[in-house]
Design an enzyme around this catalytic site. Structure first.
Site, mmCIF file in Angstrom:
data_model
loop_
_atom_site.group_PDB
_atom_site.id
_atom_site.type_symbol
_atom_site.label_atom_id
_atom_site.label_comp_id
_atom_site.label_asym_id
_atom_site.label_seq_id
_atom_site.Cartn_x
_atom_site.Cartn_y
_atom_site.Cartn_z
ATOM 1 N N HIS A 191 0.814 -1.217 0.000
ATOM 2 C CA HIS A 191 0.000 0.000 0.000
ATOM 3 C C HIS A 191 0.848 1.268 0.000
ATOM 4 O O HIS A 191 0.318 2.378 -0.130
ATOM 5 C CB HIS A 191 -0.932 0.004 1.207
ATOM 6 C CG HIS A 191 -2.231 0.715 0.962
ATOM 7 N ND1 HIS A 191 -2.441 1.548 -0.100
ATOM 8 C CD2 HIS A 191 -3.400 0.722 1.660
ATOM 9 C CE1 HIS A 191 -3.666 2.034 -0.064
ATOM 10 N NE2 HIS A 191 -4.273 1.551 1.000
ATOM 11 N N ASP A 227 -2.530 1.738 -4.628
ATOM 12 C CA ASP A 227 -3.781 2.042 -3.927
ATOM 13 C C ASP A 227 -4.857 1.030 -4.316
ATOM 14 O O ASP A 227 -4.746 0.333 -5.341
ATOM 15 C CB ASP A 227 -4.251 3.451 -4.267
ATOM 16 C CG ASP A 227 -3.307 4.517 -3.734
ATOM 17 O OD1 ASP A 227 -2.725 4.300 -2.644
ATOM 18 O OD2 ASP A 227 -3.134 5.551 -4.405
#
Length: 454
Positions: free
Chosen positions: A427, A431
């Site tokens: 992450h 995204d």
């Protein structure tokens, strides 16, 4: 006359190896190039052939021992030869030949996806770069520190001072295991202060114990009842280190989707017999998944990336690491330049890597430079899985079992061949929106397959 058998160097950045198995015992005759022993390194497991024909006179390094490269591990009585040290085994020579070639310069970044150039860092006068980014630095008190980029990054992110670590590698080199052991020792020490129960914890871990010590409980909480102790193999220890490192470095997030594989299954079934007869190899589902991922990675380059500090490295090549389950562990050989291959080329490369992995014939370069990875637990009946990212990648695709299930199509129930796909991603770089769009692209490619099998 006696010929010395040495521990070969299986790549530039490898300075030691572990003998996992001797295939001959003293007194056995052996031919030149016949497999003599098996080794395990940070990069790959391999069989090492005999450098000469003769009789195995003496084994100097026992199974399970780790020694530096160029160490004499055995002696062979080889009639008609002069005494001395034999040249490294041919598997090592071929590995070194590839690493001595000039390395290409990083490709020019695409205008559509600019990346900020890495800041220029001043190198101290006392620093000397060495092989594959390894550096030697000198502390103010005169101590020399040798470490690789991976080790320096791990130490930096974990707040560990390399100057306080005694390296156990060749020439005092600080290895990843040394850093992980230092982290574990700090955590163990901190726990003993706040919890009386921790007082029973054994002495701080050594480098050989690796990362798994981080989850260890006091001995009395582990050794109870009837039990059998099985030491981890060298490969299992390295897998453990790699997985713990990945979970520590990358914040894992997961996206799950399912794809209708009916069209691909029908195409494969109708062409399988002719394909296998013509090309002398099985036609599996894996090249279809690889091809779909290649198309999606072209559309979403941040999924085909790595991270170094605050820089994102967008790779121009698409090198797919494909997890291969072995009887003794797991390895991820790399299918290089997958974007340049058609379906036949992909299947040929996949079959070759899998066969050589199971035969312990992989070279160090066969397990390096992946930009994205795929694992297929579905071949063992797994419905789905949430795999750990294979560093330095930022994503890995998990493929579940392909099963016929009732699904709703145009308000009607139909029986279709379905598969669950899971994407584990870092992450820091990827995204959720990008991950799901990537998965949708893979799904569309599989469900609307048009490419000929060749």
């Amino acid at each position: 006359m006696s010929v010395e058998v040495i521990m070969p160097q299986m790549g530039e950045s490898i300075f030691e190896g572990t003998i996992t198995k001797w295939l001959k015992k003293p007194g056995d005759t052996i031919d030149r190039d016949e497999p003599l022993f098996e080794i395990s390194t940070d990069k790959v497991d391999a069989e090492i052939p005999s450098p000469a024909a003769g009789v195995l006179k003496e084994i100097k390094v026992e199974e399970g021992k780790t020694v530096p490269i160029q160490t004499v591990v055995a002696l062979i009585d080889a009639p008609g030869t002069q005494a001395g040290r034999a040249a490294p085994a041919r598997s090592s020579e071929s590995a070194m030949a590839s690493t001595t070639q000039p390395k290409p310069q990083p490709p020019v970044q695409r205008a559509s996806a600019p990346v900020q150039a890495a800041p220029q860092m001043a190198v101290p006068a006392a620093s000397a770069p060495s092989e594959e980014g390894e550096e030697e630095t000198v502390t103010p008190d005169g101590k020399r520190i040798r470490s690789s980029p991976l080790v320096r990054r791990l130490a930096r992110e974990s707040g560990v001072d390399l100057g306080m670590i005694q390296g156990t590698g060749a020439g005092g080199r600080i290895s990843k295991k040394d850093v992980l052991a230092a982290i574990s020792a700090v955590q163990t020490s901190a726990g003993s202060v706040s919890s009386p129960e921790r007082a029973a914890t054994p002495t701080p871990p050594t480098a050989a114990q690796g990362a798994m010590v981080e989850t260890a409980l006091p001995r009395e909480r582990i050794y109870f009842g009837h039990y059998e102790v099985q030491p981890m193999s060298v490969m299992r220890q390295r897998i453990a280190d790699h997985m713990v490192l990945s979970k520590r470095v990358s914040p894992h997030v997961y996206s799950i989707d399912e794809a209708d594989m009916t069209r691909v299954a029908q195409i494969r079934e109708s062409a399988r017999a002719e394909f296998e007869q013509k090309h002398q190899m099985k036609l599996t589902f894996m090249p279809f998944f690889v091809r779909a991922c290649v198309d999606a990675l072209r559309d979403f380059p941040t999924v085909n990336a790595s991270v170094e500090g605050t820089n994102i490295i967008l790779h121009q090549e698409i090198n797919i690491g494909i997890a291969v389950a072995l009887d003794w562990g797991l390895i991820v050989p790399v299918l290089k330049h997958a974007e340049e291959k058609n379906l036949l080329g992909l299947q040929r490369a996949i079959s070759d890597l899998a066969d050589r992995a199971r035969a312990k014939k992989l070279k160090p370069e066969d397990v390096q430079e992946s930009t994205f990875s795929i694992t297929n637990p579905g071949t063992f009946g797994g419905l789905m899985g949430l795999p750990i990212i294979n560093q330095p990648n930022v994503a890995i695709l998990g493929i579940g079992a392909i099963q016929k299930r009732p699904v709703v199509i145009n308000d009607a129930i139909a029986i279709r061949s379905m598969v669950y796909l899971t994407l584990s991603y870092d992450h820091r770089v990827v995204d959720g929106a990008t991950a799901h769009r990537f998965m949708r692209r893979v799904k569309e490619r599989l469900e609307n397959w048009t490419e000929a099998l060749v």
